[in-house]
Design a protein around this motif. Structure first.
Motif, PDB file in Angstrom:
ATOM      1  N   THR A 139      -3.142  -4.202   6.162  1.00 40.84           N
ATOM      2  CA  THR A 139      -3.152  -3.267   5.040  1.00 40.84           C
ATOM      3  C   THR A 139      -4.345  -2.335   5.178  1.00 40.84           C
ATOM      4  OG1 THR A 139      -4.485  -4.704   3.620  1.00 40.84           O
ATOM      5  CG2 THR A 139      -2.097  -4.991   3.533  1.00 40.84           C
ATOM      6  N   ILE A 142       2.804   1.078   6.596  1.00 37.45           N
ATOM      7  CA  ILE A 142       2.668   1.075   5.137  1.00 37.45           C
ATOM      8  C   ILE A 142       3.891   1.732   4.521  1.00 37.45           C
ATOM      9  CG2 ILE A 142       0.144   1.076   5.195  1.00 37.45           C
ATOM     10  CD1 ILE A 142       0.224   4.060   4.524  1.00 37.45           C
ATOM     11  N   SER A 196       2.356   4.581  -1.553  1.00 35.93           N
ATOM     12  CA  SER A 196       1.002   5.088  -1.356  1.00 35.93           C
ATOM     13  C   SER A 196       0.867   6.506  -1.898  1.00 35.93           C
ATOM     14  CB  SER A 196       0.668   5.079   0.142  1.00 35.93           C
ATOM     15  OG  SER A 196      -0.585   5.655   0.361  1.00 35.93           O
TER      16      SER A 196
END
Length: 362
Positions: free
Chosen positions: A292, A332, A337
């Motif tokens: 991450t 991701i 995000s």
């Protein structure tokens, strides 16, 4: 599923003229009703394995066993196995019914019985309405179905598939993967498929045999192969993987703590194929989705600089470099995000709990 294998390659080696090694002492058991994929790069031995099973190649040494009986010296048409070829190998001068029934005609079945079997085979692959159609009028997917029906109409013990979907476009290929698995499950016939496509093998196989340079690297279920590669080759070949040099900091009953440059990773004991001693150099592998990123430092994070970003629809893949020169791929979710991850941006990386695997000594 029976205890004894249906088909067995017993110590099979194949050396071609000129000394090229096609297979190197391969032993492989395939059970009744399995869908097994032979997977690997070009020249790894997967097609040679299939041709040895089919009888199109004779092994230099070793045996091919079916139900425990040695069939190594049987001719291809004397083996209860049928093959679907990459180019389908249909007869252009015959219609669909004639193509599907060709094998039955060689067996000299009564016409009424042969016609019934042909209709049943075409119904199985969803082509009942094309029974009198010319092959030249069919789409690629329909031709592939005809080839499948022709192979299945003689009720083979094993169906061998030599990259049967490689000529199809991406969308049709995905549809036919589903159809193949549906057919195999419905019939209970053993399917053995050669493919170089990881996603294809992972999506429809019961087990996958990964080959490299004529040898078996690993045999496992798709999930085990993805989650628990046992060699560097498999780790590099199946999916995307970060393979890192690391130093062992501590080995306990709970797991192995390693340092990959400034990054500290705690790997559970069940994810260590070896238990190297403290101070030993080792290799670890971490999937891109097991890492991450965040835009601020915190405990257990390491600073990294983004070198590039690749867009994969719902996912972004970040390529980053941490101090010490270690390079990482990180996946991701794009919609999760709100940050912008441009090249040159500094981010902070950490591994998720339970991530990583120890492969062994570097």
């Amino acid at each position: 599923m029976a205890t004894d294998p249906l088909l067995r390659l017993d110590g099979v080696s194949k050396v071609f003229d000129g000394g090229t090694i096609g297979l190197d002492n391969v032993t492989l058991d395939i059970a009744h009703g399995e869908f097994v994929s032979l997977l690997g790069p070009s020249g790894c031995g997967k097609t040679t394995s299939l041709r040895v099973m089919a009888g199109f190649e004779s092994p230099t040494s070793g045996r091919v066993l079916l139900d425990g009986k040695d069939i190594t010296d049987l001719r291809p048409y004397d083996r209860p196995l049928n093959t679907v070829f990459q180019d389908y190998a249909l007869f252009p001068h015959m219609n669909v019914s004639e193509n599907v029934g060709f094998g039955l005609s060689l067996r000299k079945l009564p016409a009424a019985e042969a016609d019934k079997k042909v209709k049943e085979a075409l119904e199985l692959v969803g082509l009942s309405d094309k029974i009198r159609a010319r092959v030249s009028m069919l789409s690629g997917g329909q031709r592939q179905r005809v080839a499948l029906a022709r192979a299945l109409v003689c009720s083979p013990r094993v169906l061998l598939l030599d990259e049967p979907l490689s000529a199809l476009d991406a969308n049709l290929r995905e549809q036919m993967q589903i159809e193949l698995k549906r057919l195999q499950s419905r019939l209970g016939t053993t399917f053995i498929m050669v493919t170089h496509d990881q996603a294809e093998a992972l999506s429809i196989s019961d087990r996958i045999v990964v080959l490299s340079r004529g040898r078996i690297e690993q045999i496992a279920s798709p999930s085990e192969l993805y989650d628990a590669p046992t060699t560097r080759f498999v780790a590099d070949f199946i999916g995307s993987m970060n393979v890192l040099d690391a130093e062992v900091l501590e080995t306990t009953a709970e797991g192995v703590r390693v340092s990959a440059g400034p990054m500290i990773v705690d790997i559970p004991a069940e994810c260590a194929t070896a238990a190297p001693p403290r101070g030993a150099s080792t290799l670890i592998c971490i999937r891109p989705e097991e890492l991450t990123v965040q835009t601020f430092p915190s405990e257990h994070t390491v600073a990294a600089q983004i070198t590039s970003t690749v867009f994969y629809g719902p996912m972004l893949r970040l390529f980053v470099e941490i101090s010490g020169g270690q390079k990482l791929m990180i996946d991701i979710g794009r919609r999760r995000s709100t940050e912008t991850f441009d090249a040159g941006t500094t981010v902070y990386v950490r591994t998720i709990r339970g991530a990583g695997r120890v492969l062994g000594q570097a």
